[in-house]
Motif scaffolding. Structure first.
Motif, PDB file in Angstrom:
ATOM      1  N   LEU A   5       0.858  -1.203   0.000  1.00 36.84           N
ATOM      2  CA  LEU A   5       0.000   0.000   0.000  1.00 36.84           C
ATOM      3  C   LEU A   5       0.881   1.235   0.000  1.00 36.84           C
ATOM      4  CD1 LEU A   5      -3.087   0.986   2.058  1.00 36.84           C
ATOM      5  CD2 LEU A   5      -0.962   2.251   2.490  1.00 36.84           C
ATOM      6  N   THR A   6       0.479   2.225  -0.788  1.00 38.30           N
ATOM      7  CA  THR A   6       1.116   3.530  -0.632  1.00 38.30           C
ATOM      8  C   THR A   6       0.170   4.631  -1.088  1.00 38.30           C
ATOM      9  OG1 THR A   6       3.192   4.748  -0.798  1.00 38.30           O
ATOM     10  CG2 THR A   6       2.357   3.821  -2.838  1.00 38.30           C
ATOM     11  N   GLY A   7       0.442   5.842  -0.607  1.00 36.62           N
ATOM     12  CA  GLY A   7      -0.389   6.988  -0.963  1.00 36.62           C
ATOM     13  C   GLY A   7       0.462   8.156  -1.381  1.00 36.62           C
ATOM     14  N   GLN A   9       0.056  12.365  -1.701  1.00 34.02           N
ATOM     15  CA  GLN A   9      -0.809  13.521  -1.422  1.00 34.02           C
ATOM     16  C   GLN A   9      -1.171  14.261  -2.701  1.00 34.02           C
ATOM     17  OE1 GLN A   9      -0.268  16.387   1.763  1.00 34.02           O
ATOM     18  NE2 GLN A   9       1.668  15.361   2.135  1.00 34.02           N
ATOM     19  N   PHE A  40      -3.373   4.841  -3.373  1.00 34.38           N
ATOM     20  CA  PHE A  40      -4.418   5.849  -3.225  1.00 34.38           C
ATOM     21  C   PHE A  40      -3.889   7.272  -3.270  1.00 34.38           C
ATOM     22  CE2 PHE A  40      -3.769   7.314   1.113  1.00 34.38           C
ATOM     23  CZ  PHE A  40      -2.975   6.304   1.628  1.00 34.38           C
ATOM     24  N   ALA A  42      -3.928  10.691  -1.464  1.00 37.03           N
ATOM     25  CA  ALA A  42      -4.171  11.161  -0.097  1.00 37.03           C
ATOM     26  C   ALA A  42      -4.706  12.594  -0.126  1.00 37.03           C
ATOM     27  CB  ALA A  42      -2.894  11.041   0.720  1.00 37.03           C
ATOM     28  N   HIS A  45      -5.039  14.176   3.487  1.00 37.66           N
ATOM     29  CA  HIS A  45      -3.766  14.742   3.945  1.00 37.66           C
ATOM     30  C   HIS A  45      -3.482  16.075   3.257  1.00 37.66           C
ATOM     31  CE1 HIS A  45      -2.648  10.662   5.595  1.00 37.66           C
ATOM     32  NE2 HIS A  45      -2.242  11.464   6.547  1.00 37.66           N
ATOM     33  N   TYR A 127      -1.567  14.390  11.511  1.00 33.41           N
ATOM     34  CA  TYR A 127      -1.261  13.830  10.188  1.00 33.41           C
ATOM     35  C   TYR A 127      -0.751  12.373  10.270  1.00 33.41           C
ATOM     36  CZ  TYR A 127       1.120  13.933   5.553  1.00 33.41           C
ATOM     37  OH  TYR A 127       1.558  13.668   4.280  1.00 33.41           O
ATOM     38  N   ASP A 134      -4.527   4.853   7.384  1.00 36.56           N
ATOM     39  CA  ASP A 134      -4.452   4.448   5.970  1.00 36.56           C
ATOM     40  C   ASP A 134      -3.836   3.069   5.830  1.00 36.56           C
ATOM     41  OD1 ASP A 134      -5.282   6.848   4.731  1.00 36.56           O
ATOM     42  OD2 ASP A 134      -3.261   7.701   4.865  1.00 36.56           O
ATOM     43  N   ILE A 135      -2.771   2.884   6.567  1.00 37.49           N
ATOM     44  CA  ILE A 135      -1.964   1.670   6.409  1.00 37.49           C
ATOM     45  C   ILE A 135      -2.605   0.478   7.116  1.00 37.49           C
ATOM     46  CG2 ILE A 135       0.283   0.646   6.976  1.00 37.49           C
ATOM     47  CD1 ILE A 135       1.444   3.550   6.700  1.00 37.49           C
ATOM     48  N   VAL A 143       5.074  -1.079   2.684  1.00 45.50           N
ATOM     49  CA  VAL A 143       4.753   0.312   2.335  1.00 45.50           C
ATOM     50  C   VAL A 143       5.956   0.962   1.665  1.00 45.50           C
ATOM     51  CG1 VAL A 143       3.874   2.521   3.180  1.00 45.50           C
ATOM     52  CG2 VAL A 143       3.300   0.428   4.402  1.00 45.50           C
ATOM     53  N   VAL A 145       7.924   3.880   0.461  1.00 48.25           N
ATOM     54  CA  VAL A 145       7.913   5.329   0.727  1.00 48.25           C
ATOM     55  C   VAL A 145       9.312   5.901   0.596  1.00 48.25           C
ATOM     56  CG1 VAL A 145       5.923   5.690   2.274  1.00 48.25           C
ATOM     57  CG2 VAL A 145       8.042   4.747   3.197  1.00 48.25           C
ATOM     58  N   GLN A 149       9.615   9.633   4.955  1.00 46.94           N
ATOM     59  CA  GLN A 149       8.444   9.074   5.637  1.00 46.94           C
ATOM     60  C   GLN A 149       8.815   8.044   6.704  1.00 46.94           C
ATOM     61  OE1 GLN A 149       5.278  10.245   4.970  1.00 46.94           O
ATOM     62  NE2 GLN A 149       6.422  11.693   3.727  1.00 46.94           N
ATOM     63  N   HIS A 152       7.175   8.433  10.071  1.00 44.37           N
ATOM     64  CA  HIS A 152       5.738   8.165  10.025  1.00 44.37           C
ATOM     65  C   HIS A 152       5.452   6.662  10.065  1.00 44.37           C
ATOM     66  CE1 HIS A 152       4.922  12.334   8.077  1.00 44.37           C
ATOM     67  NE2 HIS A 152       4.924  12.390   9.387  1.00 44.37           N
TER      68      HIS A 152
HETATM   69  N1  TRP Z   1       2.566  11.180   3.918  1.00 39.56           N
HETATM   70  C1  TRP Z   1       2.854  10.609   2.635  1.00 39.56           C
HETATM   71  C2  TRP Z   1       3.711  11.603   1.821  1.00 39.56           C
HETATM   72  O1  TRP Z   1       3.647  12.797   2.057  1.00 39.56           O
HETATM   73  C3  TRP Z   1       1.585  10.311   1.870  1.00 39.56           C
HETATM   74  C4  TRP Z   1       0.789   9.242   2.545  1.00 39.56           C
HETATM   75  C5  TRP Z   1      -0.399   9.389   3.206  1.00 39.56           C
HETATM   76  C6  TRP Z   1       1.136   7.869   2.636  1.00 39.56           C
HETATM   77  N2  TRP Z   1      -0.817   8.206   3.685  1.00 39.56           N
HETATM   78  C7  TRP Z   1       0.080   7.245   3.370  1.00 39.56           C
HETATM   79  C8  TRP Z   1       2.216   7.116   2.179  1.00 39.56           C
HETATM   80  C9  TRP Z   1       0.116   5.880   3.648  1.00 39.56           C
HETATM   81  C10 TRP Z   1       2.242   5.746   2.467  1.00 39.56           C
HETATM   82  C11 TRP Z   1       1.202   5.136   3.201  1.00 39.56           C
HETATM   83  O2  TRP Z   1       4.429  11.172   0.948  1.00 39.56           O
END
Ligand code: TRP
Ligand code: ADP
Length: 332
Positions: A5-7, A9, A40, A42, A45, A127, A134-135, A143, A145, A149, A152
């Motif tokens: 999974l990854t997102g 913004q 996805f 984000a 965010h 945040y 999300d994760i 993940v 990233v 990150q 996080h």
């Molecule tokens: N914070 C991540 C970024 O700025 C974006 C993000 C939001 C994300 N939710 C996530 C990345 C969940 C990985 C998994 O790049």
């Protein structure tokens, strides 16, 4: 055989750094797994920085079109907009109640961002909790990233660990996959390429604009006839990640030999960007001009994501003592 999974913004249109540093490697990792990945946008965010609804909507489409143009297959993977799965906000509240205040207050991303703002919102502060939701909502294993990150992901694992200790093993602990091999690309001013510095290159956008911006890349003032150091030059650094290896070596030799100007190197960089991203540029233009097609894909992804999210939430609510197993129709 893992769930990825990854997102990203939707705080702006993705740039060359996002493409090479995040989107393309994520698609590669996703495609290498047997099971579908969760990818996805984000947009919740992005609300920490964007207050203009038209801009947020445009950015969301731009991010969606970029992922699709970069080769994401939405039939295989679950591709969705974060805000279409409201379950994530519910989980974020539960996780927030388990998150120690100092862990968020000391997070460097928060300290850095808040130091540059006149007003600091609670959303910016929490945040990382939304990111943990999300994760964890999808029982994610991997993940991908950027290094930025790292903390996080540590916070996510801490929160999941705390939940599992108190309420029983419910959440999978995710592993971050850091993309060591991709360097942080410099922008046209030599600092890290970033939406927030306005120093980006957009290889999927208008070619005239791309050309103008490549021409504006800051270089030193070594005269044409003298040898130049490729390793400290932004033009060369960018060329080395987009051109084929033999062409990169050739440019390196030209720099070292002298008699080769930065203007010529910029022309070569522009050509390399134009060529390397030609199919994606065309695909991007098609996607971005068909918002209905984008909406249909995102909605389809959200349905798949929600059914998974609801399974996790049901278990979480019961574990927390919010809903009795009998009342919710579950057999004990
Ligand atoms: N914070 C991540 C970024 O700025 C974006 C993000 C939001 C994300 N939710 C996530 C990345 C969940 C990985 C998994 O790049
Ligand atoms: P920006 O700094 O432009 O706001 P984000 O923080 O939204 O970019 O970046 C999303 C992801 O894109 C990051 O986690 C990182 O992996 C990748 N990324 C961003 N900028 C760069 C860059 N200059 N070089 C390589 N990767 C980058």
């Amino acid at each position: 055989m893992s769930r990825v999974l990854t997102g990203i913004q939707s705080s702006g249109k993705p740039h060359l750094g996002n493409l090479l540093g995040a989107i393309l490697p994520a698609i590669e990792l996703a495609d290498a797994q047997a099971e579908p990945a969760f990818l996805f946008i984000a947009d919740l965010h992005a609300l920490t920085t964007i207050r203009d609804p038209a801009v947020l909507r445009e950015n969301t489409y731009a991010v969606a079109a970029t992922w699709l143009a970069a080769g994401l297959n939405p039939k295989r993977h679950v591709f969705f907009r974060q805000s279409d799965v409201p379950e994530v906000c519910e989980l974020a509240w539960y996780l927030g109640c388990l998150t120690p205040y100092p862990m968020l207050a000391n997070a460097h991303s928060f300290k850095e961002k808040s130091a540059n703002l006149a007003e600091v919102s609670a959303g910016l502060f929490t945040y990382p909790v939304l990111m943990a939701a999300d994760i964890l909502l999808y029982q994610t294993e991997l993940v991908p990233v950027g290094k930025d990150q790292k903390q996080h992901l540590e916070i996510t694992r801490d929160i999941a660990g705390a939940f599992n200790r108190i309420y029983g093993e419910l959440f999978t602990l995710p592993e971050p996959i850091f993309r060591e091999e991709v360097m942080v690309l410099p922008g046209i001013d030599g600092r890290k390429m970033s939406k927030s510095y306005g120093n980006t290159l957009d290889p999927l956008g208008d070619l005239n604009e791309l050309y103008k911006r490549v021409k504006r890349i800051v270089t030193d003032s070594t005269p044409i006839d003298q040898p130049k150091n490729p390793d400290t030059c932004t033009v060369f650094k960018l060329y080395s990640v987009v051109a084929p290896p033999a062409a990169v070596e050739e440019m390196r030799q030209r720099y070292l030999a002298g008699g080769y100007g930065y203007g010529q190197a910029k022309e070569a960089l522009y050509e390399a960007l134009r060529e390397r991203f030609a199919p994606q540029r065309e695909a991007y233009q098609q996607w971005i001009s068909d918002k209905e097609a984008l909406e249909a894909i995102l909605r389809g992804g959200a349905e798949r994501a929600r059914s998974e999210a609801q399974k996790t939430l049901q278990k979480v609510r019961e574990a927390l003592g919010l809903r009795s197993a009998v009342a919710s129709g579950f057999r004990v």
